[in-house]
Design a protein around this motif. Structure first.
Motif, PDB file in Angstrom:
ATOM      1  N   GLY A   1      -7.877   3.596  -3.417  1.00  0.00           N
ATOM      2  CA  GLY A   1      -6.881   2.890  -3.890  1.00  0.00           C
ATOM      3  C   GLY A   1      -6.091   2.105  -2.838  1.00  0.00           C
TER       4      GLY A   1
ATOM      5  N   ILE B   1       0.464  -4.687  -9.212  1.00  0.00           N
ATOM      6  CA  ILE B   1      -1.119  -4.271  -8.983  1.00  0.00           C
ATOM      7  C   ILE B   1      -0.929  -2.497  -8.914  1.00  0.00           C
ATOM      8  CG2 ILE B   1      -2.075  -5.909  -7.469  1.00  0.00           C
ATOM      9  CD1 ILE B   1      -1.714  -4.372  -5.079  1.00  0.00           C
ATOM     10  N   LEU B   2       0.372  -1.947  -9.167  1.00  0.00           N
ATOM     11  CA  LEU B   2       0.355  -0.721  -9.148  1.00  0.00           C
ATOM     12  C   LEU B   2      -0.786   0.183  -9.894  1.00  0.00           C
ATOM     13  CD1 LEU B   2       1.859   1.999  -8.131  1.00  0.00           C
ATOM     14  CD2 LEU B   2       3.412   1.408 -10.436  1.00  0.00           C
TER      15      LEU B   2
ATOM     16  N   CYS C   1       2.339   1.926  -3.233  1.00  0.00           N
ATOM     17  CA  CYS C   1       1.447   1.981  -4.429  1.00  0.00           C
ATOM     18  C   CYS C   1       1.228   3.728  -4.304  1.00  0.00           C
ATOM     19  CB  CYS C   1       0.279   1.335  -4.322  1.00  0.00           C
ATOM     20  SG  CYS C   1       0.723  -0.426  -4.920  1.00  0.00           S
TER      21      CYS C   1
ATOM     22  N   THR D   1       0.775  -1.182   0.093  1.00  0.00           N
ATOM     23  CA  THR D   1      -0.077  -0.091  -0.121  1.00  0.00           C
ATOM     24  C   THR D   1       0.803   1.195  -0.070  1.00  0.00           C
ATOM     25  OG1 THR D   1      -1.722  -1.071   1.216  1.00  0.00           O
ATOM     26  CG2 THR D   1      -1.694   1.219   1.310  1.00  0.00           C
TER      27      THR D   1
ATOM     28  N   THR E   1      -5.525  -1.852  -2.503  1.00  0.00           N
ATOM     29  CA  THR E   1      -4.051  -2.634  -2.786  1.00  0.00           C
ATOM     30  C   THR E   1      -3.561  -3.384  -1.614  1.00  0.00           C
ATOM     31  OG1 THR E   1      -3.050  -0.321  -2.190  1.00  0.00           O
ATOM     32  CG2 THR E   1      -3.375  -0.737  -4.565  1.00  0.00           C
TER      33      THR E   1
ATOM     34  N   MET F   1      -3.770   1.616  -8.322  1.00  0.00           N
ATOM     35  CA  MET F   1      -3.901   2.936  -7.798  1.00  0.00           C
ATOM     36  C   MET F   1      -3.909   3.887  -8.922  1.00  0.00           C
ATOM     37  SD  MET F   1      -3.436   4.830  -4.932  1.00  0.00           S
ATOM     38  CE  MET F   1      -3.022   3.781  -3.801  1.00  0.00           C
TER      39      MET F   1
ATOM     40  N   GLU G   1      -5.489  -6.764  -1.933  1.00  0.00           N
ATOM     41  CA  GLU G   1      -4.614  -7.307  -2.738  1.00  0.00           C
ATOM     42  C   GLU G   1      -3.288  -7.796  -2.261  1.00  0.00           C
ATOM     43  OE1 GLU G   1      -3.806  -9.425  -6.001  1.00  0.00           O
ATOM     44  OE2 GLU G   1      -5.630  -8.777  -5.664  1.00  0.00           O
TER      45      GLU G   1
ATOM     46  N   THR H   1       3.675  -4.927  -5.683  1.00  0.00           N
ATOM     47  CA  THR H   1       3.505  -3.729  -6.091  1.00  0.00           C
ATOM     48  C   THR H   1       3.427  -3.263  -7.516  1.00  0.00           C
ATOM     49  OG1 THR H   1       4.304  -2.818  -3.889  1.00  0.00           O
ATOM     50  CG2 THR H   1       4.196  -1.181  -5.959  1.00  0.00           C
TER      51      THR H   1
ATOM     52  N   HIS I   1       0.013  -5.458 -14.956  1.00  0.00           N
ATOM     53  CA  HIS I   1      -1.103  -5.921 -14.273  1.00  0.00           C
ATOM     54  C   HIS I   1      -2.110  -6.738 -15.393  1.00  0.00           C
ATOM     55  CE1 HIS I   1      -4.295  -5.588 -11.641  1.00  0.00           C
ATOM     56  NE2 HIS I   1      -5.406  -5.413 -12.494  1.00  0.00           N
TER      57      HIS I   1
END
Length: 271
Positions: free
Chosen positions: A200, A151-152, A86, A83, A204, A155, A207, A148, A116
């Motif tokens: 976001g 899944i960046l 991100c 988190t 994150t 965000m 996830e 990160t 992603h």
């Protein structure tokens, strides 16, 4: 009149069909989670449905189990690190993509989105091999960085969507009042972005806490997270303990949505 009647009937049938498909899809998504939660309260020592009784013993045994509390704490640490990364990387990237005035903004948006779109397993293997080439062993840090990268885009897209909906006149008014770009960002843009940043961050964190496709290749032996520990547990036991662990993860996701809903409202994330 007949044409209008046929049109209204057709519209009603179309709406009914869409509603039926939506309800069926919702049941497919929600029903498995509900069944897992119900099984986690069963009194029997094996997984079965419907349950014969109600007990909280399996949730108590989760915290009595030697590896599960450690794995849960590792998941929390990974979720917090993911988190933080991100937010630090995603918010400036979203600002650059939405407000940038150079030719590379589109390429930057695509570059952020590519990891992603790649399957998590492929990314996990790639990070594992890349780390081995430069002498970086699997660890909680490598795991956090790889998740990160994976899944960046969540965000970035969340914040960027909010930015594109902001009224440019607000920033122009700040500039007319002789505010510097940094002052305008700090006093006008950033407060308006807080709902999207918070949303976001919640997504994150969940996830990062739940990820297994990337983490299974990049975690260290002492840094196994809860999903990985759960995968190991499934191979050796069929008790409702597995359902209790899954129930904790489901309740965590629900709690995250409640936090977003109570703090900013889900309907305001992309306003």
């Amino acid at each position: 009149m007949k044409a209008l009647r046929h049109t209204s009937i057709g519209d009603a049938l179309g709406i009914g069909l869409i509603l039926a498909v939506a309800i069926f899809s919702l049941l497919l998504l929600v029903a498995p989670s509900i069944i897992v939660l119900i099984i986690s309260f069963d009194t029997r020592a094996y997984v079965s449905f419907p349950p014969e009784g109600f007990t909280l013993q399996w949730y108590a045994k989760v915290f009595e189990h030697g590896e599960l509390p450690v794995a849960m704490w590792n998941s929390i640490k990974v979720g917090l690190m993911v988190t933080a990364l991100c937010i630090v990387l995603g918010v400036p990237t979203a600002l650059t993509c939405a407000r940038g005035r150079f030719r590379g903004t589109t390429a930057l948006s695509v570059f952020v989105l590519v990891p992603h779109m790649v399957p998590g397993i492929v990314l996990g293997v790639a990070v594992l091999f890349s780390g081995a080439l430069v002498g970086i062993s699997p660890s909680i840090w490598l795991q956090s960085i790889s998740i990160t990268a994976f899944i960046l885009a969540v965000m970035v897209r969340t914040v960027q969507s909010r930015l594109l909906r902001l009224d440019p006149a607000l920033e122009e008014a700040a500039a007319n009042l002789r505010a510097t770009p940094f002052q305008s960002l700090r006093t006008v843009t950033f407060p308006l972005l807080l709902p999207a940043i918070l949303a976001g961050a919640v997504f994150t964190f969940v996830e990062g806490f739940d990820n297994i496709s990337v983490a299974i290749f990049t975690h260290g032996f002492r840094d196994r997270t809860l999903p990985i520990e759960l995968l190991t547990l499934v191979q050796y036991t069929s008790s409702p303990l597995v359902a209790a662990v899954s129930g904790i993860q489901i309740l965590l996701a629900i709690a995250a949505l409640v936090v977003v809903s109570m703090s900013i409202g889900l309907d305001k994330v992309n306003e």
